[in-house]
Design an enzyme around this catalytic site. Structure first.
Site, PDB file in Angstrom:
ATOM      1  N   ASP A 220      41.654  38.721  46.766  1.00  0.00           N
ATOM      2  CA  ASP A 220      40.252  38.899  46.356  1.00  0.00           C
ATOM      3  C   ASP A 220      39.313  39.055  47.549  1.00  0.00           C
ATOM      4  OD1 ASP A 220      38.252  39.018  44.319  1.00  0.00           O
ATOM      5  OD2 ASP A 220      37.705  36.937  44.718  1.00  0.00           O
ATOM      6  N   SER A 242      33.474  39.640  41.240  1.00  0.00           N
ATOM      7  CA  SER A 242      34.706  40.037  40.563  1.00  0.00           C
ATOM      8  C   SER A 242      34.535  39.849  39.057  1.00  0.00           C
ATOM      9  CB  SER A 242      35.884  39.188  41.051  1.00  0.00           C
ATOM     10  OG  SER A 242      36.042  39.294  42.449  1.00  0.00           O
ATOM     11  N   GLN A 292      41.594  45.400  40.402  1.00  0.00           N
ATOM     12  CA  GLN A 292      40.396  44.600  40.120  1.00  0.00           C
ATOM     13  C   GLN A 292      39.220  45.497  39.793  1.00  0.00           C
ATOM     14  OE1 GLN A 292      37.665  42.317  43.103  1.00  0.00           O
ATOM     15  NE2 GLN A 292      39.162  40.813  42.419  1.00  0.00           N
TER      16      GLN A 292
END
Length: 305
Positions: A220, A242, A292
């Protein structure tokens, strides 16, 4: 989970601000406290960002799921949604739903709760090792990490100092391409690809779950930056978060060895950007795939090159 046996030396880095998280501290945060059957409690690092880092809550949720699964079954996929910002000042409670224990696969669903509300939800599937067909796309051609400057060196060159945000993560990064701060001032550097070598800054125990949780944490860190690279923007004037995150684990690996995170962005629109990444070992083995979508909202005009 225990701590690292050999800390990273970082001898070629410029001085960094105090207060960053160490690898030992990260491993402590991933070592959740069991408070009841299928219920765990996690915490955030002291003095960190104003909201919980998404990789942290994803890694902790995977730890919670993995601790309810037999050791001979390894996680092969996870799918997660970031529902609300996490509050680093209070603990996070992780509840595990044992959805299925089959002959070959085990499924777990984890909900992270703060202030009585869900902030994150994860589903993970575990599978015992089986033989089968194998193929993969080749690793991109990229210089080895030893030939590249550290992220701290690159940021020091841009800013004349190492910003505090670069010290929160005990993951060593060595980008093989431009940084968003560089692209912002030189539009010719714009790219839809983002190649980054990464590894834990120290040696880790042999626990396979620990290594996939560290990779979940690290995955991430740079993924949405890829969208900014395509538009010549940095974090200035941008609100980012996110939204969802998916990972597939193909082969065993060590998170304390160099891994190439080959990222790209196929599309952005509607204040959202999509990025995906493939993770390779130095030997060229594809060990992990990541996708993502994130919120990328322009909140003010940022300087342009």
């Amino acid at each position: 989970m225990t701590g690292p046996t050999t800390p990273g030396d970082g001898e070629d880095n410029p001085p960094v601000p105090e207060g960053g998280q160490t690898l030992q501290g990260l491993l402590s945060i991933l070592d959740l406290e069991p408070i009841e059957v299928n219920i765990f409690r996690g915490r955030s690092p002291d003095g960190g960002p104003q909201r919980v880092f998404g990789g942290q809550v994803a890694g902790q949720a995977l730890v919670a799921a993995g601790r309810t699964v037999p050791a001979d079954r390894h996680v092969h996929s996870l799918h997660a949604y970031f529902i609300r910002p996490g509050d680093p000042a209070v603990p996070i409670v992780y509840t595990v739903d044992r959805v299925r224990d089959g002959r070959s696969f085990t499924t777990r669903r984890v909900t992270a709760v703060q202030h009585g509300k869900a902030i994150f939800a994860l589903s993970a599937s575990f599978h015992h090792v089986e033989p089968g067909l194998e193929h993969q796309v080749p690793m991109p051609d990229v210089p080895p990490p030893e030939e590249l400057p550290t992220m701290h060196d690159r940021l020091f060159e841009v800013f004349g100092r190492v910003p505090r945000f670069a010290t929160w993560h005990p993951i060593e990064l060595r980008p093989a391409g431009p940084l968003s701060f560089e692209v912002e001032h030189d539009p010719q550097l714009r790219t839809t690809r983002n190649l980054v070598w990464l590894k834990a800054d120290g040696r880790l125990p042999d626990d396979p779950l620990l290594h996939v949780c560290l990779m979940t944490y690290a995955s991430d860190m740079t993924l949405l930056d890829t969208v900014l690279l395509a538009h010549g923007r940095s974090f200035s004037g941008i609100s980012m978060a996110s939204l969802d995150h998916a990972m597939w684990f193909h082969r065993p690996f060590r998170a304390d060895d160099w891994l190439l995170y080959a990222q790209e962005t196929p599309v952005a629109g509607g204040a959202r950007g999509l990025a995906r990444g493939l993770v390779y070992t130095r030997a060229g083995d594809l060990v992990c795939s990541v996708v993502q979508e994130g919120l990328i909202r322009v909140v003010e005009d940022a300087p342009r090159g």
